[in-house]
Write a protein that holds these residues in place. Sequence first.
Motif, short mmCIF file in Angstrom:
data_model
loop_
_atom_site.label_atom_id
_atom_site.label_comp_id
_atom_site.label_asym_id
_atom_site.label_seq_id
_atom_site.Cartn_x
_atom_site.Cartn_y
_atom_site.Cartn_z
N THR A 1 0.82 -1.22 0.00
CA THR A 1 0.00 0.00 0.00
C THR A 1 0.85 1.26 0.00
N ASP A 2 2.19 1.09 0.03
CA ASP A 2 3.09 2.23 0.07
C ASP A 2 4.42 1.81 -0.55
N THR A 3 5.11 2.75 -1.17
CA THR A 3 6.35 2.41 -1.84
C THR A 3 7.47 2.02 -0.90
N ASN A 4 7.27 2.23 0.39
CA ASN A 4 8.32 1.91 1.35
C ASN A 4 7.85 0.94 2.43
N ASP A 5 6.75 0.21 2.17
CA ASP A 5 6.31 -0.76 3.17
C ASP A 5 7.02 -2.09 2.96
N GLY A 6 6.75 -3.04 3.86
CA GLY A 6 7.47 -4.31 3.81
C GLY A 6 7.28 -5.06 2.51
N ALA A 7 6.06 -5.06 1.98
CA ALA A 7 5.79 -5.78 0.74
C ALA A 7 6.56 -5.17 -0.43
N ALA A 8 6.60 -3.85 -0.51
CA ALA A 8 7.33 -3.18 -1.59
C ALA A 8 8.82 -3.48 -1.50
N LYS A 9 9.35 -3.53 -0.29
CA LYS A 9 10.78 -3.82 -0.11
C LYS A 9 11.10 -5.25 -0.54
N CYS A 10 10.20 -6.16 -0.21
CA CYS A 10 10.42 -7.55 -0.63
C CYS A 10 10.37 -7.68 -2.15
N VAL A 11 9.48 -6.93 -2.78
CA VAL A 11 9.40 -6.94 -4.24
C VAL A 11 10.72 -6.47 -4.83
N THR A 12 11.28 -5.39 -4.29
CA THR A 12 12.57 -4.87 -4.76
C THR A 12 13.65 -5.93 -4.64
N ILE A 13 13.73 -6.55 -3.48
CA ILE A 13 14.77 -7.55 -3.24
C ILE A 13 14.61 -8.74 -4.18
N LEU A 14 13.39 -9.22 -4.34
CA LEU A 14 13.13 -10.36 -5.22
C LEU A 14 13.49 -10.02 -6.67
N ASN A 15 13.07 -8.86 -7.13
CA ASN A 15 13.35 -8.45 -8.51
C ASN A 15 14.84 -8.37 -8.78
N GLN A 16 15.56 -7.70 -7.90
CA GLN A 16 16.98 -7.48 -8.14
C GLN A 16 17.79 -8.77 -8.00
N LEU A 17 17.43 -9.62 -7.06
CA LEU A 17 18.13 -10.89 -6.94
C LEU A 17 17.84 -11.80 -8.12
N TRP A 18 16.62 -11.73 -8.66
CA TRP A 18 16.29 -12.55 -9.82
C TRP A 18 17.17 -12.17 -11.00
N ASN A 19 17.45 -10.89 -11.16
CA ASN A 19 18.27 -10.42 -12.28
C ASN A 19 19.76 -10.47 -11.98
N SER A 20 20.13 -10.90 -10.78
CA SER A 20 21.54 -10.95 -10.39
C SER A 20 22.20 -12.24 -10.88
N SER A 21 23.44 -12.12 -11.27
CA SER A 21 24.22 -13.29 -11.67
C SER A 21 25.11 -13.78 -10.53
N LYS A 22 25.12 -13.03 -9.42
CA LYS A 22 25.98 -13.37 -8.30
C LYS A 22 25.23 -13.99 -7.13
N ALA A 23 23.93 -13.79 -7.07
CA ALA A 23 23.16 -14.20 -5.90
C ALA A 23 23.26 -15.70 -5.65
N PHE A 24 23.53 -16.03 -4.40
CA PHE A 24 23.57 -17.41 -3.92
C PHE A 24 24.69 -18.23 -4.58
N LYS A 25 25.73 -17.53 -5.04
CA LYS A 25 26.85 -18.21 -5.69
C LYS A 25 28.16 -17.91 -4.97
N LYS A 26 29.03 -18.90 -4.91
CA LYS A 26 30.38 -18.68 -4.43
C LYS A 26 31.19 -18.00 -5.54
N PRO A 27 32.37 -17.47 -5.22
CA PRO A 27 33.18 -16.82 -6.25
C PRO A 27 33.49 -17.73 -7.44
N ASP A 28 33.55 -19.06 -7.21
CA ASP A 28 33.85 -19.97 -8.32
C ASP A 28 32.61 -20.36 -9.11
N GLY A 29 31.44 -19.79 -8.75
CA GLY A 29 30.22 -20.05 -9.50
C GLY A 29 29.39 -21.20 -8.98
#
Length: 312
Positions: A159-187
């Motif tokens: 219901t607001d751009t800075n509430d918990g749901a909006a923050k989770c959306v941001t985190i989910l979106n950016q991690l989905w597009n990340s090539s580093k998330a949940f990976k060790k340096p060796d991939g």
Amino acid sequence: MLEIKCQDISVRCCSAVLENGVRTLSADQERALDIIIRTFENQVKDVETQITSDTDRFHTTLCRLNIQMFHMYKNPTVSNSGSLARLLATACTVIDTVAELGKKQGSLPATPLHLFSSLMLATFTLLRILKSTVSRDLDAERAKTSLFLGINLAKQISTDTNDGAAKCVTILNQLWNSSKAFKKPDGTDAPLRIRSRLLLSPVLDAVWWWRDEFDAQYKAFMPSHNEPSDGNVLFNDARLLPQLTSESGADPSRDNPGVSSHNHSTILSERQEPLHLDDQFLANFEWSLGDDGLFAPTEPYGAMWPSTTNII
């Protein structure tokens, strides 16, 4: 009464897992963990015979998700695609059930906190599975559809751009597009770095991955262990809510009517406020601001238990 039984099963499962060990699991401990999970899954089956409504089915499915979640504590180098396949299916069912309940109630912004937390638990679970190398052996298309649906539901709950749901959306979106998330340096796949929060560890672990990649200066805003928090930690990422794109670059809403029909191939053009993860947002997950319980990306998997500061 059925909901209480499900809660009781989840709590007793957590206690058994904690007693078995959560930080570093030997081969024997992983086998013991499998036994624990099967034992409590069978208890869920017994409770399912008492289902009389869709709400009852949601509680039993969520209980099963809570139990199966502990498969993520295993060493990622060990093949456990069968376990993750069941976890994936359960997470998808939880998201689908929340969507159906939302349609019946007709007011997603009024979603109860426990329902939203369940949605995020399932959505972050699918995100991590899809980011793992084992996803190629699973029903990735179903997982993607449910992941996008979970993100879209969070948008509708917000219901607001800075509430918990909006923050989770941001985190989910950016991690989905990340090539580093949940990976060790060796991939290779990285293990959970936060293991002291039991059922919520996968969610909190994802938040830490987001902070590592998208706010490299966050530690400068963190209060020291000897100083009180000012209750307002700033994260300098002005690209709030980047658009979600699939790995192929296709619009996920095309084949998924549950996802918003925005053009997902571009970033939002309008200026957004910086993302704040304040004390209240973190407190919703019963999570302190310190990083003593963090399992560093470069830390050996067999490291000692973290400081107990953040375990209580």
